[in-house]
Design a protein around this motif. Structure first.
Motif, mmCIF file in Angstrom:
data_model
loop_
_atom_site.group_PDB
_atom_site.id
_atom_site.type_symbol
_atom_site.label_atom_id
_atom_site.label_comp_id
_atom_site.label_asym_id
_atom_site.label_seq_id
_atom_site.Cartn_x
_atom_site.Cartn_y
_atom_site.Cartn_z
ATOM 1 N N ALA A 165 0.845 -1.192 0.000
ATOM 2 C CA ALA A 165 0.000 0.000 0.000
ATOM 3 C C ALA A 165 0.880 1.242 0.000
ATOM 4 O O ALA A 165 2.100 1.159 0.176
ATOM 5 C CB ALA A 165 -0.897 0.008 1.237
ATOM 6 N N PHE A 166 0.238 2.377 -0.185
ATOM 7 C CA PHE A 166 0.883 3.674 -0.024
ATOM 8 C C PHE A 166 0.088 4.438 1.018
ATOM 9 O O PHE A 166 -1.129 4.527 0.929
ATOM 10 C CB PHE A 166 0.939 4.451 -1.342
ATOM 11 N N VAL A 167 0.796 4.954 2.016
ATOM 12 C CA VAL A 167 0.178 5.752 3.071
ATOM 13 C C VAL A 167 0.791 7.138 2.987
ATOM 14 O O VAL A 167 2.013 7.279 2.948
ATOM 15 C CB VAL A 167 0.422 5.139 4.465
ATOM 16 N N THR A 168 -0.059 8.155 2.946
ATOM 17 C CA THR A 168 0.417 9.531 2.907
ATOM 18 C C THR A 168 0.111 10.199 4.236
ATOM 19 O O THR A 168 -1.034 10.223 4.677
ATOM 20 C CB THR A 168 -0.244 10.323 1.766
ATOM 21 N N MET A 169 1.160 10.686 4.868
ATOM 22 C CA MET A 169 1.033 11.395 6.137
ATOM 23 C C MET A 169 0.891 12.888 5.839
ATOM 24 O O MET A 169 1.500 13.403 4.889
ATOM 25 C CB MET A 169 2.250 11.140 7.017
ATOM 26 N N MET A 170 0.112 13.574 6.643
ATOM 27 C CA MET A 170 -0.163 14.996 6.398
ATOM 28 C C MET A 170 1.071 15.878 6.540
ATOM 29 O O MET A 170 1.194 16.880 5.846
ATOM 30 C CB MET A 170 -1.268 15.498 7.329
ATOM 31 N N THR A 171 1.991 15.504 7.424
ATOM 32 C CA THR A 171 3.182 16.328 7.636
ATOM 33 C C THR A 171 4.443 15.494 7.448
ATOM 34 O O THR A 171 4.431 14.267 7.604
ATOM 35 C CB THR A 171 3.213 16.926 9.056
ATOM 36 N N GLU A 172 5.527 16.180 7.144
ATOM 37 C CA GLU A 172 6.812 15.499 7.022
ATOM 38 C C GLU A 172 7.227 14.900 8.364
ATOM 39 O O GLU A 172 7.757 13.788 8.432
ATOM 40 C CB GLU A 172 7.881 16.473 6.517
#
Length: 90
Positions: free
Chosen positions: A57-64
């Motif tokens: 999967a790909f998970v995108t976090m809101m902040t670095e």
């Protein structure tokens, strides 16, 4: 997003590849796991033509910052499998 003065389509700043998933792991399970490290913007489990998970999967976090913390989940057990968490190749 609008309340935070972001575009409605904004999903985050830090995308991660998440591999070695059990084929029955759900997006909600991943969202809950990664939310321990920061705000999750998006979870996309990759599926084959038959609709079954391909095990990553790909998970995108809101902040670095949240993304860097989420990298600590590498090796954590989810669904009986040890996650592989790293920046994507692209």
């Amino acid at each position: 997003n609008i309340a935070a003065d972001r575009q409605p389509s904004y999903t985050g700043d830090f995308k991660l590849y998440v591999g070695n998933l059990d084929f029955y792991t759900t997006a909600e399970e991943l969202r809950e796991t990664f939310a321990e490290k920061g705000e999750v913007g998006d979870v996309n489990i990759i599926t084959g033509e038959d609709g079954r998970s391909r095990g990553f999967a790909f998970v995108t976090m809101m902040t670095e910052e949240g993304g860097k913390l989420a990298e600590e989940l590498d090796g954590q057990d989810v669904g009986g499998r040890n996650l592989v968490v790293r920046p994507p190749n692209n």
